[in-house]
Motif scaffolding. Structure first.
Motif, PDB file in Angstrom:
ATOM      1  N   MET A 518      21.877 -22.399 123.484  1.00  0.00           N
ATOM      2  CA  MET A 518      21.974 -22.354 124.946  1.00  0.00           C
ATOM      3  C   MET A 518      21.451 -21.050 125.544  1.00  0.00           C
ATOM      4  SD  MET A 518      23.268 -25.120 126.258  1.00  0.00           S
ATOM      5  CE  MET A 518      23.937 -24.529 127.828  1.00  0.00           C
ATOM      6  N   THR A 519      21.236 -20.027 124.723  1.00  0.00           N
ATOM      7  CA  THR A 519      20.853 -18.702 125.223  1.00  0.00           C
ATOM      8  C   THR A 519      19.567 -18.711 126.043  1.00  0.00           C
ATOM      9  OG1 THR A 519      22.031 -17.562 123.439  1.00  0.00           O
ATOM     10  CG2 THR A 519      20.269 -16.346 124.532  1.00  0.00           C
ATOM     11  N   PRO A 520      18.477 -19.363 125.618  1.00  0.00           N
ATOM     12  CA  PRO A 520      17.257 -19.339 126.443  1.00  0.00           C
ATOM     13  C   PRO A 520      17.510 -19.846 127.865  1.00  0.00           C
ATOM     14  CG  PRO A 520      16.750 -20.183 124.266  1.00  0.00           C
ATOM     15  CD  PRO A 520      18.240 -20.072 124.329  1.00  0.00           C
ATOM     16  N   TYR A 521      18.315 -20.894 127.979  1.00  0.00           N
ATOM     17  CA  TYR A 521      18.615 -21.452 129.295  1.00  0.00           C
ATOM     18  C   TYR A 521      19.467 -20.495 130.115  1.00  0.00           C
ATOM     19  CZ  TYR A 521      20.364 -24.901 132.687  1.00  0.00           C
ATOM     20  OH  TYR A 521      20.693 -25.578 133.832  1.00  0.00           O
ATOM     21  N   MET A 522      20.515 -19.946 129.486  1.00  0.00           N
ATOM     22  CA  MET A 522      21.420 -19.073 130.225  1.00  0.00           C
ATOM     23  C   MET A 522      20.776 -17.723 130.553  1.00  0.00           C
ATOM     24  SD  MET A 522      23.749 -21.071 130.791  1.00  0.00           S
ATOM     25  CE  MET A 522      24.526 -19.854 131.842  1.00  0.00           C
ATOM     26  N   VAL A 625      18.301 -24.867 141.909  1.00  0.00           N
ATOM     27  CA  VAL A 625      18.854 -26.177 141.521  1.00  0.00           C
ATOM     28  C   VAL A 625      17.779 -27.048 140.875  1.00  0.00           C
ATOM     29  CG1 VAL A 625      19.897 -28.311 142.381  1.00  0.00           C
ATOM     30  CG2 VAL A 625      20.658 -26.091 143.281  1.00  0.00           C
ATOM     31  N   LEU A 626      16.590 -27.045 141.468  1.00  0.00           N
ATOM     32  CA  LEU A 626      15.492 -27.825 140.894  1.00  0.00           C
ATOM     33  C   LEU A 626      15.152 -27.346 139.485  1.00  0.00           C
ATOM     34  CD1 LEU A 626      13.111 -28.187 143.981  1.00  0.00           C
ATOM     35  CD2 LEU A 626      14.520 -29.969 142.935  1.00  0.00           C
ATOM     36  N   GLN A 627      15.168 -26.024 139.297  1.00  0.00           N
ATOM     37  CA  GLN A 627      14.846 -25.479 137.967  1.00  0.00           C
ATOM     38  C   GLN A 627      15.948 -25.787 136.952  1.00  0.00           C
ATOM     39  OE1 GLN A 627      11.982 -21.905 137.973  1.00  0.00           O
ATOM     40  NE2 GLN A 627      13.713 -21.268 139.237  1.00  0.00           N
ATOM     41  N   LEU A 628      17.197 -25.754 137.400  1.00  0.00           N
ATOM     42  CA  LEU A 628      18.295 -26.108 136.496  1.00  0.00           C
ATOM     43  C   LEU A 628      18.151 -27.547 136.000  1.00  0.00           C
ATOM     44  CD1 LEU A 628      21.389 -24.575 138.359  1.00  0.00           C
ATOM     45  CD2 LEU A 628      20.207 -23.645 136.361  1.00  0.00           C
ATOM     46  N   SER A 629      17.647 -28.411 136.862  1.00  0.00           N
ATOM     47  CA  SER A 629      17.545 -29.830 136.524  1.00  0.00           C
ATOM     48  C   SER A 629      16.273 -30.168 135.766  1.00  0.00           C
ATOM     49  CB  SER A 629      17.601 -30.681 137.804  1.00  0.00           C
ATOM     50  OG  SER A 629      18.760 -30.390 138.539  1.00  0.00           O
ATOM     51  N   GLY A 630      15.197 -29.466 136.045  1.00  0.00           N
ATOM     52  CA  GLY A 630      13.907 -29.889 135.503  1.00  0.00           C
ATOM     53  C   GLY A 630      13.295 -28.989 134.467  1.00  0.00           C
ATOM     54  N   ILE A 637      13.401 -32.940 128.078  1.00  0.00           N
ATOM     55  CA  ILE A 637      12.861 -33.430 129.341  1.00  0.00           C
ATOM     56  C   ILE A 637      12.566 -34.915 129.259  1.00  0.00           C
ATOM     57  CG2 ILE A 637      10.451 -32.965 128.773  1.00  0.00           C
ATOM     58  CD1 ILE A 637      12.224 -32.622 132.207  1.00  0.00           C
ATOM     59  N   GLN A 638      12.348 -35.445 128.039  1.00  0.00           N
ATOM     60  CA  GLN A 638      12.070 -36.871 127.869  1.00  0.00           C
ATOM     61  C   GLN A 638      13.249 -37.741 128.272  1.00  0.00           C
ATOM     62  OE1 GLN A 638      11.483 -34.530 125.637  1.00  0.00           O
ATOM     63  NE2 GLN A 638       9.247 -34.538 125.383  1.00  0.00           N
ATOM     64  N   THR A 639      14.458 -37.157 128.316  1.00  0.00           N
ATOM     65  CA  THR A 639      15.642 -37.924 128.704  1.00  0.00           C
ATOM     66  C   THR A 639      15.907 -37.858 130.198  1.00  0.00           C
ATOM     67  OG1 THR A 639      17.127 -36.032 128.305  1.00  0.00           O
ATOM     68  CG2 THR A 639      16.663 -37.485 126.435  1.00  0.00           C
ATOM     69  N   PHE A 644      11.695 -35.516 137.462  1.00  0.00           N
ATOM     70  CA  PHE A 644      11.819 -34.228 136.785  1.00  0.00           C
ATOM     71  C   PHE A 644      10.810 -34.091 135.641  1.00  0.00           C
ATOM     72  CE2 PHE A 644      16.055 -34.408 138.807  1.00  0.00           C
ATOM     73  CZ  PHE A 644      15.985 -33.214 139.510  1.00  0.00           C
ATOM     74  N   LYS A 645      10.404 -35.215 135.054  1.00  0.00           N
ATOM     75  CA  LYS A 645       9.326 -35.146 134.063  1.00  0.00           C
ATOM     76  C   LYS A 645       8.045 -34.651 134.725  1.00  0.00           C
ATOM     77  CE  LYS A 645      11.003 -38.877 131.046  1.00  0.00           C
ATOM     78  NZ  LYS A 645      10.753 -40.247 130.551  1.00  0.00           N
ATOM     79  N   TRP A 646       7.811 -35.142 135.957  1.00  0.00           N
ATOM     80  CA  TRP A 646       6.616 -34.695 136.695  1.00  0.00           C
ATOM     81  C   TRP A 646       6.740 -33.243 137.133  1.00  0.00           C
ATOM     82  CZ3 TRP A 646       6.749 -33.064 141.821  1.00  0.00           C
ATOM     83  CH2 TRP A 646       5.500 -32.786 142.394  1.00  0.00           C
ATOM     84  N   LEU A 647       7.943 -32.858 137.560  1.00  0.00           N
ATOM     85  CA  LEU A 647       8.157 -31.522 138.109  1.00  0.00           C
ATOM     86  C   LEU A 647       8.184 -30.440 137.026  1.00  0.00           C
ATOM     87  CD1 LEU A 647       8.808 -29.959 140.731  1.00  0.00           C
ATOM     88  CD2 LEU A 647      11.250 -30.335 140.231  1.00  0.00           C
ATOM     89  N   ASN A 648       8.561 -30.783 135.815  1.00  0.00           N
ATOM     90  CA  ASN A 648       8.795 -29.806 134.742  1.00  0.00           C
ATOM     91  C   ASN A 648       7.655 -28.793 134.559  1.00  0.00           C
ATOM     92  OD1 ASN A 648       8.243 -29.410 131.498  1.00  0.00           O
ATOM     93  ND2 ASN A 648      10.393 -29.086 132.057  1.00  0.00           N
ATOM     94  N   PRO A 649       6.384 -29.177 134.497  1.00  0.00           N
ATOM     95  CA  PRO A 649       5.309 -28.195 134.257  1.00  0.00           C
ATOM     96  C   PRO A 649       5.121 -27.198 135.401  1.00  0.00           C
ATOM     97  CG  PRO A 649       4.564 -30.447 133.815  1.00  0.00           C
ATOM     98  CD  PRO A 649       5.852 -30.556 134.543  1.00  0.00           C
ATOM     99  N   TYR A 650       5.678 -27.488 136.585  1.00  0.00           N
ATOM    100  CA  TYR A 650       5.449 -26.619 137.748  1.00  0.00           C
ATOM    101  C   TYR A 650       6.602 -25.652 137.999  1.00  0.00           C
ATOM    102  CZ  TYR A 650       2.034 -30.285 138.538  1.00  0.00           C
ATOM    103  OH  TYR A 650       1.011 -31.175 138.381  1.00  0.00           O
ATOM    104  N   LEU A 651       7.586 -25.612 137.108  1.00  0.00           N
ATOM    105  CA  LEU A 651       8.753 -24.754 137.292  1.00  0.00           C
ATOM    106  C   LEU A 651       8.631 -23.506 136.420  1.00  0.00           C
ATOM    107  CD1 LEU A 651      11.539 -27.494 137.210  1.00  0.00           C
ATOM    108  CD2 LEU A 651      10.531 -26.379 139.224  1.00  0.00           C
ATOM    109  N   PRO A 652       8.761 -22.307 136.998  1.00  0.00           N
ATOM    110  CA  PRO A 652       8.681 -21.067 136.207  1.00  0.00           C
ATOM    111  C   PRO A 652       9.742 -21.009 135.106  1.00  0.00           C
ATOM    112  CG  PRO A 652       8.509 -20.582 138.544  1.00  0.00           C
ATOM    113  CD  PRO A 652       8.875 -22.020 138.451  1.00  0.00           C
TER     114      PRO A 652
END
Length: 710
Positions: A518-522, A625-630, A637-639, A644-652
């Protein structure tokens, strides 16, 4: 501008506290949160689970099965979770009150169903469980996983019990196969004796056929001479010399026929004696008996039944089989030790089946069976025909002997032939008819003896095929017996049968616990929240003295942002490694990712706040919020949904999480993600500087109430 910006803190010491608190926000958010879930899967021993045992014990193969009690006992000893064996009512009350996350119920027919494998309708053993995921969804999933592991372990133990029974039955099958092999060897030997007898019959019948041919030729000669005789009766006076010569030839033929009839009679007597001897009759009786016993198993359907017998004869254990035969003590131990020392050949039954199916496919046994059936029927016909032929040849032989004895009288009577010509002439037709019947009888004897000789040859050939088939079957049964006897009956074999497939995995990445994963996310979330808090509390707009250029203004504010980003990132890295025990694969790269991520998120949030003021803070929160979700920080991301699958590549944050995973756990190159983050950082730094450039005219004429002397 730099000195003025930092000098402002000297005159506003309260903001030292504010800055310190802001610096702690990413650390608190990251370290505190991670510490709460650092290793939840390693602490499942305290999750309460109730066990209700309703099972009733059952007797199987002379042994008492109490699988429910055994399972409950093993669960209470397990440290996988906190298992408690309680009553059904207390378990229901406990899960309703939230005291237990799961109730495992062992039904009353649990042990009984374990004994149904060999019945016509086997019944599966079922464990019932009830979870309460409402109290904790993760705990519910953990307990479900635990039940699956319990089911797997119980299945393995039950299968091991079945394996013990199976190996014991195969051992018994091997002993029976050995006896069948020995019996087939005896049958092959008896069939060989029968073949020898059939060969002897064929030889004697051929001799009879040859003698019958001679008799046939003699009767034809006699018929010819009698024709001449009757033709010369009317010329008796003129042909008396011819008559005398004819009578001489006739008497010679009669003597020859008598000789041959004696030979035929001797051959038939010998053949009849051999056919009706006690030894031949005993051999035929034994052959018929053994053939009748073997016949059901030599047909294609019989072999199929034999295959089914091998497959289904698996119901008695070795121990039960030895006890049932009264074998115990040292002898029993020696037998069990012998079985234990043999090499496991669990594929033997399959090979036996394949070899028997091969015999069926080739059709050898089927053809041999047809030949044996035909040959045995011909042997019975041969005995009857020989008896009839022997009786008829006795009459022929007696007649010929009598006729031969009267030859002298005939010769003497030829002198008085003239006086009896009238009487003899009247009897000519009867004599010709009689000799014709004699010729026909001789022809019949010849044809019958030839047929008997031919059929006895077929009988010998058929018995030869039976010998070969019986010996082949005996050899195959012997091989099967050796292979089944070589099967070991020990725990290694039982484990192999009960659990033939295992898995051996290798984790290429370094993820010792849930917290590390979980560290990379947190890290990413904590740094973003820290930068959001920083912009709420710190004024990134107002210059601390009149700016001379927008670059000076921008540089002064950027230095403050950089200071905060570097210090906050350093504190997060230090405390997560010291307090939590995080061990990145590449610590230096991880620290660099922390600083880069902090600066990138700082540039993004600051740009939003600068340009949109308070609404910009709201936009920054929505973007969080968008970044937390996508960003795929928790689940793949496949789930996620299509959006959010579409948005994923555009989130820092997507690239921050991926970069941290490479440096902390995977050990690969984070450079592709670093390049993206650097690009985003540069873009938003330009956006920041653009704000200062656009608003330079607002502060160009300002006084310096907060200016600090150079």
């Amino acid at each position: 501008m730099f000195k003025a910006e930092w000098g402002w803190f000297k005159n506003n010491k309260f903001y030292y506290v504010v800055m310190a608190a802001l610096i702690l926000i990413p650390t608190i958010y990251t370290v505190v949160f991670l510490s709460s879930l650092w290793n939840p899967y390693g602490e499942t021993q305290d999750i309460p689970v109730a066990v209700v045992n309703l099972d009733q014990k059952k007797t199987y193969e002379g042994k008492e099965l109490n699988l429910g009690a055994d399972l409950a006992k093993n669960l209470t000893k397990s440290d996988a979770m906190d298992f408690s064996v309680i009553s059904k009512s207390k378990a229901k009350e406990g899960i309703d009150d939230g005291k237990y996350y799961m109730v495992i119920t062992i039904p009353k027919d649990f042990s009984k169903n374990a004994t149904t494998l060999t019945t016509s309708k086997p019944t599966q053993m079922k464990l019932k469980y009830e979870t309460s995921s409402g109290q904790s969804f993760v705990a519910g999933k953990m307990t479900e996983a635990a039940v699956k592991e319990v089911v797997t372990n119980v299945s393995t133990e039950v299968t091991k019990t079945y394996a013990k029974t199976l190996v014991g039955s195969i051992k018994q099958l091997g002993a029976g196969t050995k006896e069948a092999s020995e019996a087939n060897t005896k049958l092959a030997s008896g069939t060989k004796d029968a073949q020898d007898g059939a060969t002897a019959i064929q030889t004697n019948l051929q001799a009879l056929a040859d003698g019958s041919l001679t008799l046939e030729n003699g009767t034809k000669q006699a018929q010819s001479k009698l024709s001449e005789y009757t033709a010369g009766v009317s010329q008796a006076d003129a042909g008396s010399k011819t008559l005398s010569a004819g009578i001489s030839d006739y008497t010679a033929g009669v003597a020859s026929a008598a000789t041959y009839s004696q030979q035929i009679k001797a051959g038939l007597d010998k053949m009849n004696s051999e056919l009706n001897s006690s030894e031949t009759q005993a051999q035929l009786a034994e052959l018929n008996q053994e053939y009748a016993q073997l016949k059901p198993y030599l047909s294609d359907s019989g072999l199929q039944d034999l295959i089914k017998t091998y497959k289904t004869a698996t119901n008695n254990s070795l121990d039960a089989a030895l006890s049932a035969n009264g074998i115990d003590g040292d002898k029993k131990a020696a037998i069990e030790n012998d079985f234990a020392n043999n090499q496991a050949k669990d594929e033997s039954i399959v090979k036996i089946e394949a070899k028997l199916n091969s015999l069926i496919k080739d059709g050898k046994l089927s053809r041999a069976m047809q030949q044996i059936d035909s040959a045995l029927g011909q042997v019975t016909e041969l005995q009857t025909d020989v008896s009839r032929l022997s009786s008829g040849i006795d009459q022929v032989s007696d007649g010929l002997n009598t006729l031969n004895g009267k030859s002298a009288e005939l010769q003497n009577g030829s002198q008085n032939i003239t006086t009896g010509l009238d009487t003899l002439s009247g009897k000519n037709q009867e004599v010709l008819s009689g000799i014709s019947q004699l010729s026909d009888g001789a022809s019949t004897i010849t044809s019958g003896s030839q047929t008997l000789a031919s059929k006895s040859g077929e009988l010998a050939s058929g018995l030869g095929s039976a010998v070969s088939g019986n010996q082949t079957l005996a050899d195959k049964l012997g091989d099967a017996s050796k292979k089944t006897n070589s099967l070991k009956s020990n725990n290694t074999v039982f484990n192999q049968i009960s659990k033939p497939v295992t898995s051996q995995g290798h984790e290429k990445d370094r993820i010792p616990n849930n917290g590390t994963g979980m560290t990379p996310y947190m890290y990413s979330v904590g740094l973003y929240v820290g930068m959001l808090s920083f912009n709420v509390m710190m004024d990134m707009v107002t210059p601390r003295r009149r700016p001379k250029s927008f670059l000076g203004w921008f540089g002064a504010k950027l230095s403050l942002l950089t200071f905060y980003g570097v210090v906050a990132a350093s504190l997060v890295f230090a405390l997560s490694t010291w307090l939590l025990g995080l061990r990145p694969v590449d610590p230096l790269a991880t620290y660099g990712m922390l600083v880069l991520t902090a600066m990138t998120f700082g540039a993004i949030v600051t740009s939003m706040v600068l340009w949109f003021k308070k609404p910009g803070s709201f936009v920054a929160v929505v973007f969080l919020v968008l970044q937390l979700s996508g960003s795929a920080g928790t689940y793949p991301i496949q789930t996620s949904s299509a959006f959010f699958k579409w948005l994923n590549p555009y989130l820092p944050m997507t690239y921050a999480v991926r970069g941290f995973r490479e440096t902390i756990m995977i050990g690969g190159s984070a450079w592709p993600d670093v390049k993206v983050l650097l690009g985003i950082l540069v873009v938003f730094l330009i956006i920041m500087s653009g704000y200062y450039a656009v608003n330079m005219h607002t502060y160009k004429m300002m006084k310096d109430p907060v200016a600090i002397e150079d």
